[in-house]
Design a protein around this motif. Structure first.
Motif, mmCIF file in Angstrom:
data_model
loop_
_atom_site.group_PDB
_atom_site.id
_atom_site.type_symbol
_atom_site.label_atom_id
_atom_site.label_comp_id
_atom_site.label_asym_id
_atom_site.label_seq_id
_atom_site.Cartn_x
_atom_site.Cartn_y
_atom_site.Cartn_z
ATOM 1 N N UNK A 133 54.262 28.954 68.944
ATOM 2 C CA UNK A 133 53.079 29.775 69.239
ATOM 3 C C UNK A 133 53.477 31.055 69.979
ATOM 4 N N UNK A 134 54.414 30.941 70.920
ATOM 5 C CA UNK A 134 54.886 32.131 71.635
ATOM 6 C C UNK A 134 55.505 33.142 70.681
ATOM 7 N N UNK A 135 56.271 32.635 69.727
ATOM 8 C CA UNK A 135 56.900 33.532 68.766
ATOM 9 C C UNK A 135 55.852 34.234 67.911
ATOM 10 N N UNK A 136 54.865 33.468 67.438
ATOM 11 C CA UNK A 136 53.828 34.067 66.600
ATOM 12 C C UNK A 136 53.004 35.090 67.356
ATOM 13 N N UNK A 137 52.611 34.759 68.583
ATOM 14 C CA UNK A 137 51.815 35.688 69.369
ATOM 15 C C UNK A 137 52.624 36.924 69.753
ATOM 16 N N UNK A 138 53.913 36.746 69.968
ATOM 17 C CA UNK A 138 54.751 37.902 70.292
ATOM 18 C C UNK A 138 54.843 38.855 69.109
ATOM 19 N N UNK A 139 54.940 38.294 67.894
ATOM 20 C CA UNK A 139 54.933 39.144 66.703
ATOM 21 C C UNK A 139 53.618 39.900 66.585
ATOM 22 N N UNK A 162 49.277 31.518 78.255
ATOM 23 C CA UNK A 162 48.775 30.136 78.164
ATOM 24 C C UNK A 162 49.846 29.213 77.591
ATOM 25 N N UNK A 163 50.521 29.664 76.537
ATOM 26 C CA UNK A 163 51.550 28.818 75.923
ATOM 27 C C UNK A 163 52.737 28.621 76.852
ATOM 28 N N UNK A 167 54.010 25.079 78.111
ATOM 29 C CA UNK A 167 55.392 24.601 77.988
ATOM 30 C C UNK A 167 55.907 24.104 79.340
ATOM 31 N N UNK A 168 55.574 24.855 80.396
ATOM 32 C CA UNK A 168 55.985 24.407 81.726
ATOM 33 C C UNK A 168 55.340 23.092 82.118
ATOM 34 N N UNK A 169 54.049 22.951 81.786
ATOM 35 C CA UNK A 169 53.359 21.693 82.089
ATOM 36 C C UNK A 169 53.965 20.530 81.314
#
Length: 340
Positions: A133-139, A162-163, A167-169
């Motif tokens: 999700x982080x990768x997609x949102x970064x794109x 949020x993602x 991930x930390x949680x």
């Protein structure tokens, strides 16, 4: 010819002339030991025969000065034999104990290696989703920056935040799970907990063209760990989405109802191909998967996390649609939980 007093004890003597017994014979047949001697007395006119039978007693055969050392020697030999047998038996038991300890050590080592592999795979499995999700949102943020679209850029950055927190949680919950720290469930409105969990996965379901239907019965309050609940529900929804990759008009339905005994049932059903009957009994086993690139840890970890919240997770098929159905039983919050 001899005085009876001169005859030793245990000696029986008889004299016979031909077939005629001249002197009576004592009855010594019952004696345990007998020594017999018969002698013909040379006499042409009167063939006399002398029979002697000696029946010595045990004291005569083995007098005490001889018997005592023999008994002592026998006792010593028996004791030495017993000690030898006992030593051999103890040695065998010791060898068996050492073999068992070595086997237990090998099994414990193998179990630790297996658990370590399972934990590492579980962490990789759980983190793969927020990382994707982080990768997609970064794109998306990169495209929004190039097109000078600050609203989309801000939304992408918020999603990444949020993602990242999620991930930390997840890492924190996995670390606590590995360390044996119990989860800390507390009262959460079911509607709120469900909305928070769905907020994380709706974009992925929309991207796959999956229709999500939610039907909440009542306004129950459940006793769960908020992050663990999101993690379990996310796994169930992603499994359903992946199972319907080849399904036309895919639909996921989420319904809730009171299950009695202080439990609330949350049902996740899809209209995909369902679960093979032979696989239902193994669906929650670690590393069991029907997906070509699957790791077989999502459902296993979800079951364990659910049980850590005093809940229960079951799998089956919908008799109407034939799709897979997962039922999540969770405890309702009590008065003590609501007062906190």
């Amino acid at each position: 010819m001899l005085d009876e007093a001169a005859i030793p004890s245990g000696l029986s003597a008889s004299l016979s002339l031909g077939e005629t017994m001249l002197t009576p014979r004592d009855n010594v047949a019952s004696a345990p030991f007998r020594l017999a001697l018969s002698r013909q007395i040379a006499n042409p006119t009167q063939p006399l025969r002398l029979d002697l039978v000696l029946s010595p007693g045990l004291a005569q055969i083995l007098p005490l000065p001889v018997l005592a050392p023999l008994l002592a020697l026998a006792v010593v030999l028996l004791w030495l034999s017993w000690r030898s047998i006992d030593a051999r038996r103890n040695a065998r038991l010791q060898d068996q104990k050492l073999a068992l300890l070595e086997q237990e050590a090998r099994m414990a080592h193998a179990a630790r290696i297996g658990l370590l592999g399972e934990m590492a795979s579980g962490i990789a499995h759980e983190l793969s989703q927020p990382v994707a999700a982080l990768s997609g949102q970064s794109q998306a943020a990169k495209r929004a920056l190039a097109l000078d679209m600050p609203e989309i850029l801000a939304a992408a950055i918020d999603a990444n935040i949020r993602e990242a927190r999620r991930a930390g949680d997840i890492l924190g919950r996995m670390r606590a799970y590995i360390g044996g720290t119990p989860v800390a469930p507390r009262a959460w409105p079911l509607r709120k907990a469900l909305e928070d969990a769905l907020q994380l996965i709706r974009p992925e379901l929309d991207r796959r063209g999956i229709v999500l239907r939610v039907d909440l019965s009542g306004d129950a309050t459940i006793r769960v760990d908020h992050v663990v609940f999101q993690q379990v529900l996310h796994n169930l929804l992603m499994n359903a989405a992946e199972a319907m990759a080849q399904t036309a008009a895919p639909v996921i339905s989420i319904t809730t109802r009171a299950a009695g005994a202080g439990m609330v049932a949350l049902r996740v059903a899809d209209n995909g191909p369902g679960i093979a009957q032979d696989d239902i009994s193994r669906i929650f086993q670690p590393f069991f998967t029907t997906k070509p690139d699957g790791m077989g840890l999502g459902l296993s970890l979800s079951e364990r996390l659910t049980e850590a919240m005093s809940g229960h997770l079951t799998a089956g098929n919908d008799p109407t649609t034939g799709g897979a159905v997962f039922t999540l039983l969770l405890p309702e919050a009590g008065r003590d939980d609501l007062s906190r």
